[in-house]
Design a protein around this motif. Sequence first.
Motif, PDB file in Angstrom:
ATOM      1  N   MET A 151       0.851  -1.199   0.000  1.00 34.82           N
ATOM      2  CA  MET A 151       0.000   0.000   0.000  1.00 34.82           C
ATOM      3  C   MET A 151       0.884   1.246   0.000  1.00 34.82           C
ATOM      4  SD  MET A 151      -3.041  -1.042   2.548  1.00 34.82           S
ATOM      5  CE  MET A 151      -4.276  -2.268   2.125  1.00 34.82           C
ATOM      6  N   ALA A 152       1.678   1.362  -1.051  1.00 35.21           N
ATOM      7  CA  ALA A 152       2.668   2.437  -1.111  1.00 35.21           C
ATOM      8  C   ALA A 152       2.023   3.815  -1.105  1.00 35.21           C
ATOM      9  CB  ALA A 152       3.522   2.262  -2.350  1.00 35.21           C
ATOM     10  N   GLU A 153       0.829   3.894  -1.621  1.00 37.36           N
ATOM     11  CA  GLU A 153       0.212   5.211  -1.720  1.00 37.36           C
ATOM     12  C   GLU A 153      -0.592   5.585  -0.472  1.00 37.36           C
ATOM     13  OE1 GLU A 153      -3.980   3.919  -3.769  1.00 37.36           O
ATOM     14  OE2 GLU A 153      -2.726   5.364  -4.793  1.00 37.36           O
ATOM     15  N   THR A 154      -0.472   4.754   0.574  1.00 42.63           N
ATOM     16  CA  THR A 154      -1.248   5.019   1.786  1.00 42.63           C
ATOM     17  C   THR A 154      -0.895   6.387   2.366  1.00 42.63           C
ATOM     18  OG1 THR A 154      -1.267   2.679   2.261  1.00 42.63           O
ATOM     19  CG2 THR A 154      -1.860   4.156   4.061  1.00 42.63           C
ATOM     20  N   ASP A 155      -1.902   7.150   2.619  1.00 40.51           N
ATOM     21  CA  ASP A 155      -1.738   8.505   3.116  1.00 40.51           C
ATOM     22  C   ASP A 155      -1.964   8.553   4.621  1.00 40.51           C
ATOM     23  OD1 ASP A 155      -1.689  11.452   2.664  1.00 40.51           O
ATOM     24  OD2 ASP A 155      -3.713  11.270   3.449  1.00 40.51           O
ATOM     25  N   GLU A 156      -2.813   7.685   5.095  1.00 41.03           N
ATOM     26  CA  GLU A 156      -3.123   7.691   6.527  1.00 41.03           C
ATOM     27  C   GLU A 156      -3.717   6.344   6.918  1.00 41.03           C
ATOM     28  OE1 GLU A 156      -5.653  10.911   7.980  1.00 41.03           O
ATOM     29  OE2 GLU A 156      -6.654   9.438   9.253  1.00 41.03           O
ATOM     30  N   PHE A 157      -3.382   5.952   8.119  1.00 41.98           N
ATOM     31  CA  PHE A 157      -3.997   4.759   8.683  1.00 41.98           C
ATOM     32  C   PHE A 157      -4.430   5.141  10.087  1.00 41.98           C
ATOM     33  CE2 PHE A 157      -3.089   1.212  11.602  1.00 41.98           C
ATOM     34  CZ  PHE A 157      -4.133   0.393  11.237  1.00 41.98           C
ATOM     35  N   SER A 158      -5.692   4.956  10.406  1.00 45.71           N
ATOM     36  CA  SER A 158      -6.125   5.329  11.746  1.00 45.71           C
ATOM     37  C   SER A 158      -7.124   4.321  12.267  1.00 45.71           C
ATOM     38  CB  SER A 158      -6.749   6.725  11.737  1.00 45.71           C
ATOM     39  OG  SER A 158      -7.987   6.711  11.081  1.00 45.71           O
ATOM     40  N   LEU A 159      -7.220   4.230  13.554  1.00 50.11           N
ATOM     41  CA  LEU A 159      -8.245   3.363  14.118  1.00 50.11           C
ATOM     42  C   LEU A 159      -8.818   3.974  15.382  1.00 50.11           C
ATOM     43  CD1 LEU A 159      -6.828   1.632  16.654  1.00 50.11           C
ATOM     44  CD2 LEU A 159      -5.632   0.648  14.724  1.00 50.11           C
ATOM     45  N   PHE A 160     -10.035   3.599  15.653  1.00 45.52           N
ATOM     46  CA  PHE A 160     -10.724   4.019  16.872  1.00 45.52           C
ATOM     47  C   PHE A 160     -10.792   2.832  17.798  1.00 45.52           C
ATOM     48  CE2 PHE A 160     -13.647   7.092  14.402  1.00 45.52           C
ATOM     49  CZ  PHE A 160     -12.667   8.061  14.440  1.00 45.52           C
ATOM     50  N   ASP A 161     -10.612   3.080  19.078  1.00 47.36           N
ATOM     51  CA  ASP A 161     -10.921   2.002  20.002  1.00 47.36           C
ATOM     52  C   ASP A 161     -12.215   2.350  20.733  1.00 47.36           C
ATOM     53  OD1 ASP A 161     -10.368   3.606  22.205  1.00 47.36           O
ATOM     54  OD2 ASP A 161      -8.358   2.817  22.495  1.00 47.36           O
ATOM     55  N   VAL A 162     -12.715   1.374  21.473  1.00 50.84           N
ATOM     56  CA  VAL A 162     -14.026   1.574  22.100  1.00 50.84           C
ATOM     57  C   VAL A 162     -13.989   2.621  23.211  1.00 50.84           C
ATOM     58  CG1 VAL A 162     -15.013  -0.671  21.562  1.00 50.84           C
ATOM     59  CG2 VAL A 162     -13.583  -0.418  23.599  1.00 50.84           C
ATOM     60  N   ASN A 163     -12.780   2.992  23.635  1.00 49.22           N
ATOM     61  CA  ASN A 163     -12.671   4.048  24.650  1.00 49.22           C
ATOM     62  C   ASN A 163     -12.797   5.436  24.034  1.00 49.22           C
ATOM     63  OD1 ASN A 163     -12.136   2.038  26.532  1.00 49.22           O
ATOM     64  ND2 ASN A 163      -9.949   2.093  26.094  1.00 49.22           N
ATOM     65  N   GLY A 164     -12.902   5.482  22.707  1.00 51.55           N
ATOM     66  CA  GLY A 164     -13.059   6.771  22.040  1.00 51.55           C
ATOM     67  C   GLY A 164     -11.741   7.394  21.629  1.00 51.55           C
ATOM     68  N   THR A 165     -10.659   6.640  21.744  1.00 55.55           N
ATOM     69  CA  THR A 165      -9.345   7.169  21.362  1.00 55.55           C
ATOM     70  C   THR A 165      -9.072   6.863  19.887  1.00 55.55           C
ATOM     71  OG1 THR A 165      -8.530   6.780  23.589  1.00 55.55           O
ATOM     72  CG2 THR A 165      -6.879   7.089  21.876  1.00 55.55           C
ATOM     73  N   ARG A 166      -8.507   7.857  19.213  1.00 50.85           N
ATOM     74  CA  ARG A 166      -8.165   7.657  17.807  1.00 50.85           C
ATOM     75  C   ARG A 166      -6.636   7.548  17.697  1.00 50.85           C
ATOM     76  NH1 ARG A 166     -10.407  10.093  12.753  1.00 50.85           N
ATOM     77  NH2 ARG A 166     -11.720  11.458  13.977  1.00 50.85           N
ATOM     78  N   TRP A 167      -6.179   6.518  17.022  1.00 49.45           N
ATOM     79  CA  TRP A 167      -4.750   6.298  16.812  1.00 49.45           C
ATOM     80  C   TRP A 167      -4.487   6.563  15.335  1.00 49.45           C
ATOM     81  CZ3 TRP A 167      -2.146   4.128  21.182  1.00 49.45           C
ATOM     82  CH2 TRP A 167      -3.005   3.761  22.226  1.00 49.45           C
ATOM     83  N   VAL A 168      -3.567   7.481  15.081  1.00 44.68           N
ATOM     84  CA  VAL A 168      -3.345   7.894  13.683  1.00 44.68           C
ATOM     85  C   VAL A 168      -1.871   7.726  13.311  1.00 44.68           C
ATOM     86  CG1 VAL A 168      -3.532   9.794  12.033  1.00 44.68           C
ATOM     87  CG2 VAL A 168      -5.148   9.647  13.932  1.00 44.68           C
ATOM     88  N   CYS A 169      -1.629   7.133  12.147  1.00 42.91           N
ATOM     89  CA  CYS A 169      -0.274   7.056  11.594  1.00 42.91           C
ATOM     90  C   CYS A 169      -0.282   7.696  10.223  1.00 42.91           C
ATOM     91  CB  CYS A 169       0.154   5.598  11.419  1.00 42.91           C
ATOM     92  SG  CYS A 169       0.776   4.855  12.893  1.00 42.91           S
ATOM     93  N   ARG A 170       0.627   8.638   9.990  1.00 42.40           N
ATOM     94  CA  ARG A 170       0.693   9.277   8.676  1.00 42.40           C
ATOM     95  C   ARG A 170       2.122   9.193   8.135  1.00 42.40           C
ATOM     96  NH1 ARG A 170      -2.305  14.672   7.692  1.00 42.40           N
ATOM     97  NH2 ARG A 170      -1.807  13.881   5.616  1.00 42.40           N
ATOM     98  N   PRO A 171       2.323   8.447   7.068  1.00 46.40           N
ATOM     99  CA  PRO A 171       3.648   8.373   6.472  1.00 46.40           C
ATOM    100  C   PRO A 171       3.883   9.562   5.550  1.00 46.40           C
ATOM    101  CG  PRO A 171       2.154   6.973   5.266  1.00 46.40           C
ATOM    102  CD  PRO A 171       1.350   7.649   6.327  1.00 46.40           C
ATOM    103  N   PHE A 172       5.140   9.945   5.407  1.00 42.03           N
ATOM    104  CA  PHE A 172       5.459  11.016   4.454  1.00 42.03           C
ATOM    105  C   PHE A 172       6.921  10.886   4.043  1.00 42.03           C
ATOM    106  CE2 PHE A 172       7.791  13.865   7.356  1.00 42.03           C
ATOM    107  CZ  PHE A 172       7.377  13.386   8.588  1.00 42.03           C
TER     108      PHE A 172
END
Lengths: 129, 245
Positions: free
Chosen positions: A71-92
């Motif tokens: 997924m070379a063109e991936t711009d962002e990967f994020s996930l939500f957990d049930v506690n309402g926290t968002r985890w974000v990874c952004r490659p550049f």
Amino acid sequence: MIVPHEPSPTRLVQLLREMISEGNFSMAVLADRDGLLIAAVTDDEQSSEAQSVAAALLQRAFVQVQSQLGMAETDEFSLFDVNGTRWVCRPFQVGEQTMVLAVIVPNRNHPYRRLTTRTIHAIQQLWQA
Amino acid sequence: MSVQGNLEDITVADLIQQNCQARKTARLVVRTGDKEATLFFAEGHVAHAALGDLQGEEVVYEVLEWTRGQFELEPGIAAPLTTIQRPWTGLLLEGARRIDEKRYPPSNEASELEPLTHSEVKEMEIDGILKEAADQVNGFLAASVVGMDGIALSQFTRSKKVDIESVDAQMTLLIKLVSTSLDKLGAGVIEDVLLTTESAYVLAHFLENHEFYLIIVADHRNANLGNMRLISRLLTERVAKAMPK
């Protein structure tokens, strides 16, 4: 291979600190493709080590995703957990190097995209200065 | 300065979402046929809505059903009163639920001609839910209900560009990879995973049992991520209910 000039860690930490302060993020980590930590900032010094480890793990998983899934063109990967926290990874890219900015957003409804984009641009400029 | 447009170009749900997210103070007048409804936005909420003698949430639910007509948005006009307390996300979810119920009313009549097994009926129901996603999600490309083994229970695609089987397999692998890290982080149970690429959004929303998840793929340029999340959450609940026992 072009190796851009590496900026001072102090300046990178300052950029991350400004970002987490403005966005009310609980943590930000900048790492390279190999998972080596370049800079990390948290809003709580007591948990900084744990959160840095957490972000590095997430970042490594992300690198695996990119290399294994192509997924070379991936711009962002994020996930939500049930506690309402968002985890974000952004490659550049910085020159030919791939870096990852990982942030933890405690409130899922909190905007983060514009702020992380701005920080990525600032990091890129810093590196190429 | 007011903004005018057609509901064929932008839905009432999108108008509500945009104005609430931007925390605008504004008046929205929506017309269809001989009906005219007025909604007021204030501080990130729909504060008041009126349609004839009707006021409050019920007006919003009716207007959400309107797919044809015109709207006029006038910024800076404050609500004359407050008749709605529910957050805008709750209004949209409830509105979407009511639309679903009207479209697919629950039936108590058992068909004597029904030759299908319980499992087949359930799978057909899931197929129908995925087709609904195509109508409700802006920029829809494909949808799928996938098990943690990467095998799809049901798939629906509108674009030949999307290899949905490949997406299913890749997302499953991705989730497994990340789950290992998340366990070490002490993070909560994953609710959904979003992958953003230059051309598409891929959103995976877990069913309650975490053995299956719903994937929706939408075009990056035309999709509205907020709308995609809302619809995904709603449809996931319905898929969970429709899962074969």
